[in-house]
Design a protein around this motif. Sequence first.
Motif, PDB file in Angstrom:
ATOM      1  N   ILE B 206      70.232 -27.201  -8.788  1.00  0.00           N
ATOM      2  CA  ILE B 206      70.635 -28.334  -9.626  1.00  0.00           C
ATOM      3  C   ILE B 206      71.685 -27.877 -10.636  1.00  0.00           C
ATOM      4  N   ALA B 207      71.482 -26.673 -11.174  1.00  0.00           N
ATOM      5  CA  ALA B 207      72.442 -26.146 -12.156  1.00  0.00           C
ATOM      6  C   ALA B 207      73.827 -26.011 -11.544  1.00  0.00           C
ATOM      7  N   LEU B 212      79.426 -27.965 -11.597  1.00  0.00           N
ATOM      8  CA  LEU B 212      80.564 -28.588 -10.925  1.00  0.00           C
ATOM      9  C   LEU B 212      80.987 -29.869 -11.631  1.00  0.00           C
ATOM     10  N   VAL B 213      79.996 -30.681 -11.994  1.00  0.00           N
ATOM     11  CA  VAL B 213      80.323 -31.941 -12.661  1.00  0.00           C
ATOM     12  C   VAL B 213      81.001 -31.660 -14.001  1.00  0.00           C
ATOM     13  N   ALA B 214      80.461 -30.681 -14.745  1.00  0.00           N
ATOM     14  CA  ALA B 214      81.053 -30.339 -16.039  1.00  0.00           C
ATOM     15  C   ALA B 214      82.486 -29.866 -15.860  1.00  0.00           C
ATOM     16  N   PHE B 215      82.703 -29.111 -14.821  1.00  0.00           N
ATOM     17  CA  PHE B 215      84.036 -28.584 -14.549  1.00  0.00           C
ATOM     18  C   PHE B 215      85.010 -29.719 -14.239  1.00  0.00           C
ATOM     19  N   ALA B 216      84.556 -30.641 -13.390  1.00  0.00           N
ATOM     20  CA  ALA B 216      85.400 -31.770 -13.016  1.00  0.00           C
ATOM     21  C   ALA B 216      85.698 -32.633 -14.248  1.00  0.00           C
ATOM     22  N   TRP B 217      84.672 -32.864 -15.041  1.00  0.00           N
ATOM     23  CA  TRP B 217      84.809 -33.634 -16.275  1.00  0.00           C
ATOM     24  C   TRP B 217      85.871 -32.994 -17.168  1.00  0.00           C
ATOM     25  N   GLU B 478      91.690 -28.511 -25.488  1.00  0.00           N
ATOM     26  CA  GLU B 478      90.474 -29.260 -25.687  1.00  0.00           C
ATOM     27  C   GLU B 478      89.894 -29.445 -24.305  1.00  0.00           C
ATOM     28  N   GLN B 479      88.722 -28.860 -24.065  1.00  0.00           N
ATOM     29  CA  GLN B 479      88.125 -29.008 -22.750  1.00  0.00           C
ATOM     30  C   GLN B 479      86.684 -29.461 -22.902  1.00  0.00           C
ATOM     31  N   PRO B 480      86.502 -30.770 -22.943  1.00  0.00           N
ATOM     32  CA  PRO B 480      85.119 -31.239 -23.080  1.00  0.00           C
ATOM     33  C   PRO B 480      84.338 -30.855 -21.831  1.00  0.00           C
ATOM     34  N   GLY B 481      83.057 -30.700 -21.977  1.00  0.00           N
ATOM     35  CA  GLY B 481      82.249 -30.369 -20.808  1.00  0.00           C
ATOM     36  C   GLY B 481      82.007 -28.888 -20.663  1.00  0.00           C
ATOM     37  N   SER B 482      82.743 -28.057 -21.435  1.00  0.00           N
ATOM     38  CA  SER B 482      82.528 -26.631 -21.243  1.00  0.00           C
ATOM     39  C   SER B 482      81.150 -26.213 -21.753  1.00  0.00           C
ATOM     40  N   GLY B 483      80.634 -26.969 -22.736  1.00  0.00           N
ATOM     41  CA  GLY B 483      79.268 -26.705 -23.184  1.00  0.00           C
ATOM     42  C   GLY B 483      78.267 -26.937 -22.056  1.00  0.00           C
ATOM     43  N   TRP B 484      78.485 -28.018 -21.323  1.00  0.00           N
ATOM     44  CA  TRP B 484      77.608 -28.315 -20.182  1.00  0.00           C
ATOM     45  C   TRP B 484      77.735 -27.250 -19.109  1.00  0.00           C
ATOM     46  N   ALA B 485      78.969 -26.814 -18.880  1.00  0.00           N
ATOM     47  CA  ALA B 485      79.174 -25.785 -17.858  1.00  0.00           C
ATOM     48  C   ALA B 485      78.408 -24.519 -18.242  1.00  0.00           C
ATOM     49  N   LEU B 486      78.458 -24.202 -19.520  1.00  0.00           N
ATOM     50  CA  LEU B 486      77.764 -23.001 -19.984  1.00  0.00           C
ATOM     51  C   LEU B 486      76.251 -23.170 -19.833  1.00  0.00           C
ATOM     52  N   LEU B 487      75.792 -24.349 -20.192  1.00  0.00           N
ATOM     53  CA  LEU B 487      74.359 -24.634 -20.049  1.00  0.00           C
ATOM     54  C   LEU B 487      73.952 -24.497 -18.582  1.00  0.00           C
ATOM     55  N   ALA B 492      71.397 -21.655 -14.273  1.00  0.00           N
ATOM     56  CA  ALA B 492      71.539 -21.095 -12.924  1.00  0.00           C
ATOM     57  C   ALA B 492      71.004 -19.667 -12.887  1.00  0.00           C
ATOM     58  N   ILE B 493      71.356 -18.884 -13.888  1.00  0.00           N
ATOM     59  CA  ILE B 493      70.903 -17.491 -13.888  1.00  0.00           C
ATOM     60  C   ILE B 493      69.388 -17.426 -14.045  1.00  0.00           C
TER      61      ILE B 493
END
Lengths: 370, 593
Positions: B206-207, B212-217, B478-487, B492-493
Amino acid sequence: MTLAATDLAATADLAAATNENLAQISNVLIYSAMAIYLLCFFAYMAEWLFGSRSKVGRTAAALTVGAKKADAPAVTVKQGGGTTVLERPKVVVRAAAGARDVPDGPGAHGGTEKGDLWGRIAVSLTVLGFLIEFGGVLTRALSVQRAPWGNMYEFNITFSTVAVGVYLGLMALKKDVRWLGLPLVTVVLLDLGLAVTVLYTESDQLVPALHSYWLYIHVSTAIFCGAVFYVGAMGTIMYLFKDSYETKLLKGGTPGRFATSVLERLPAAASLDKFSYRVNAAVFPLWTFTIIAGAIWAGDAWGRYWGWDPKEVWSFITWVAYACYLHARATAGWKGRKAAYIALIAFGCWLFNYYGVNIFVSGKHSYADV
Amino acid sequence: MSTTDTKGTDQEGADDLGAAGSQLSTAPREDAPNLPSLGVIGWARWFWRQLTSMRVALLLLFLLSLGAIPGSLIPQSGTDETKVADFMDRHETLGPLYEKLGLFHVYSSVWFSAIYILLFVSLIGCIVPRTWQFVGQLRGRPPGAPKRLTRLPAYTTWRTDAEPEQVREAALQALKRSRFRAHVAGDAVAAEKGYLREAGNLVFHIALIVMLVAFAWGQLYKSEGNKLVVEGDGFANTITQYDDFKSGSLFSIDHDLEPFSFDLKEFKGTYEPSGPNRGTPRTYEADVTYSVGADGAEKKTTIKVNEPLEIGDSKVYLVSHGYAPVVTVRDGKGKVVYKGAVPLLPQDSNVTSSGAIKVLDGYRNADGEREQLGFNAFFVPSFAGEGKGTMLSQFPALLNPRLALSAYHGDIGVDSGRLQNVYQLDTTNKHLKEFKDSKGELLTERLAPGETMELPDGAGSITFEKEIKEWAGFQVTEQPGSGWALLGAVAAIAGLAGSLFIQRRRVWVRAVRGADGVTVVEMAALGRSESAKVPEELGDLAALVHDAAPTAPDPVSGRPDPSDTDADPTEEPGAETSTTDSEVVSAEGADKQ
Ligand code: HEM
């Protein structure tokens, strides 16, 4: 403003002199470690040579047609110490249905006393070589006053130190990995040889983009993962050999004398396969972390987390290839040899990422190279 | 190839054990790709089943890694446009072919996207049923004991005087204490542990989707702009202030720019003073003061190469630097018509720089007519020395600065509507005339700090002031979503670690009264094939149960032979039926430990 750079030069020269001494010491230590590893290499060879006199043939005994064989592969687990041992119920272990049940070989010494003695000498020498090489890496680090990961020479000496460390660590955990000694030392010698001849770089500071604690995290885990992947790949290669050997025996063939002598002494194919799976699976999360740490660092240093730089691409490919391998292990029809080939391809990707990308491909990472 | 003996091991094992062996993982069952016979719906279902099978997931993963390769070997337009153009020039046939195949932008090409989109569809199609299945397993109870526990990978048995109920109760307690989920089913206790493995695996997959979604966002809403700031000057985050600005397709200028501003107080760069790497940069730092919002309080900070300034979703990176010599231009009467720092662009690693100085208004020539002045500027921070020829800098710091100027006058052409590069003087412009020196050639002079170049015929002068400023180039992203990507990455780890390090296993304890009235206890454990610890754990659990129900003194023949009594000789291909030699086997088995 830096109009005072000339004053700086004077103090820097003084510091540079002491650092040069340390770098010199480091070089001497690295060369000494190479000499010790060379002795190691001969000692492991002696272990294999003396071991070849044994006539253990367990795999053959277990698999050859007509040989006495337990058709119920019952194996007793010894229970741990204490006085209650006798009273504890005995646990019987059997191989999974359908898997061959083959005992592990006795190791390179083949059960011979002389072989075992040489093996022990070799391991002791490996410890010595490791300590000296570690000293070499440490003095190098002190001479540049930073972690020794600024260029490929430094990567290489650190990498082989860590690889030997992983091997010794597994030994300390009482894992049956002494068979790994010879291939390991061979590769370490090649790696160091390459380092001191082709890749040697004067000790030097880092450019600003390499100044970050993420560097320490990212590069140290990358080197560690590489060393562990390497150990896993060795297990996989041995597995492939041993597996063909066992298959040949099963089919009633007679493998050559050399193959018999060497492969009889290795652990069973199933054990080797399990060994390499465990090793690869154990570092996979760390490799994932390495890539993410790299992305965070890139985000700070270059203003983007992921830019499909060649090094990033190949880390990604390596990651996906190992994920492929783990998936193959969980997919019916892909276990065994097919999965093993994927594991080797994945390691090949790692190697290419390490050497190939630095040498053949130009990208953002190349200012940290040769 | 020896796939015959390893193939489908789990499957066979599971079949052998019935329900007890199944569902130790929620991996989709592999059914052979039989072609469907039923119309459209049959095909659709078949296709979906294929897409979400492990085999196809494997194939797609493989394709993904294969597809990523060309992008690392062929120049990519995203990273280096000039290399792509260069490649196109050198390869007349290959170039257009690559172009068609999207090989110059692999990671945004149709086929690469197709692979990963299919992979993620497959992933979702895989996760959803697996999650339901897992929830079902969590709500249900561990499956009951198989008929013949002797067939399991780890097995033990003994006879005891305790009552079967007592044994089961003791086993239930022991298992629960070891944090197994356990219950009594019929004549046996069934227990299971290690559900976190499955949970971890699902979290991991799921992570991946979250990432992927965060990246696309981030790609859709990102913005990125560059601004060059000279020491003493400032920047406010509005679109008009940027030198250049790019944004994702859904970015909206009105809402999405973080309001902040900053002033560059000082830029500091230091360089290796000697040795083989003389001139290599050591530190780059920009001291700034900044404030957030329309009238926020002013704060001080230092932006370094690896340490961007973070304000909300925006990050301010230090990406480049150079020199901005201060010049003063006077007209024929000595009146100052221009004074300022002129940022020049570095041309090499020793910061040999070039640029243009433009005096657009306020200047009148000797005849009192309005005119514009233009100077081509060439600057080196460390000059090689008089007579040593070239204007190439020897060192990146200001050791011996020189400014070379050539002078023009007339109409620079800014007003003519043509887009002009601020760092270049368009000398092909007909309205721009050269100042001539005494030999009738273009007036050019090399100045040390404090020196002045006189323009001919009382046209004025230009002074290279002793003060030389530096400038820093900032990139604001400005890259919104990078917080989500990090989460997602962290999850994932964690999930992966759970999935790979935790073993899921089952234990059964059966206690029945034997024919002679003595209770027979049987314990068996089943794990996945990689688990080494299962027999050891079973031994420990058996010891616990054994304490409560110790071995009964046996009048007849000692404890029953634990070696398998109903082994199936057909399961070892090529093996001959023969008698059990448990002595030899157990001695060798000890090596396995
Ligand atoms: C986006 C790409 C994917 C990546 C990077 C990935 C990665 C992984 C990794 C690293 C594992 C190992 C964990 C373990 O062995 O427990 C794993 C396991 C697994 N994956 Fe994936 N996966 C991906 C897509 C998929 C898809 C599309 C499916 C469904 C068809 C799937 C199904 C599974 C299953 C069932 C397991 C568990 C196998 C087991 O029980 O050991 N994965 N995956």
